[in-house]
Design a protein around this motif. Sequence first.
Motif, PDB file in Angstrom:
ATOM      1  N   ARG A 125     -15.514 -15.980  16.583  1.00 52.16           N
ATOM      2  CA  ARG A 125     -16.320 -14.785  16.286  1.00 52.16           C
ATOM      3  C   ARG A 125     -17.677 -14.861  16.978  1.00 52.16           C
ATOM      4  NH1 ARG A 125     -15.314 -14.775  11.174  1.00 52.16           N
ATOM      5  NH2 ARG A 125     -17.091 -16.036  10.566  1.00 52.16           N
ATOM      6  N   ARG A 126     -18.325 -16.004  16.905  1.00 53.88           N
ATOM      7  CA  ARG A 126     -19.630 -16.171  17.558  1.00 53.88           C
ATOM      8  C   ARG A 126     -19.505 -16.138  19.080  1.00 53.88           C
ATOM      9  NH1 ARG A 126     -22.015 -20.934  13.649  1.00 53.88           N
ATOM     10  NH2 ARG A 126     -22.363 -19.593  11.849  1.00 53.88           N
ATOM     11  N   ALA A 130     -19.236 -12.594  20.111  1.00 54.74           N
ATOM     12  CA  ALA A 130     -20.519 -11.899  19.963  1.00 54.74           C
ATOM     13  C   ALA A 130     -21.444 -12.193  21.147  1.00 54.74           C
ATOM     14  CB  ALA A 130     -21.190 -12.305  18.657  1.00 54.74           C
TER      15      ALA A 130
END
Length: 100
Positions: free
Chosen positions: A30-31, A34
């Motif tokens: 997820r990071r 991003a």
Amino acid sequence: MPPRGADAHPRGPVRACAHAALTSERTFARRFRAVTGTTPAAWVARMRLAHAQRLLESSDLAIEEVAREAGFGEPAVLRQHFARTLGTSPRAYRERFRAA
């Protein structure tokens, strides 16, 4: 140390990176997305494709060797990535972009 077969599947490096970052694979992914705008697996595939492109442009390696060296393993997998991403075959790419 990455799990066995880490080079064969993009998930192996994600597991190793998540472990190094002291986070779960899901949080790492997820990071990563991003920050980069893409998934870890897509990023790995793009880096492998870029390496294959450089090899095709600058070496006399056979397509089979380029596939292995770039991390695709099999020539068929390399051809699939070339067709899907670049709309051409590795052989046609080499003919067009080969350094003189």
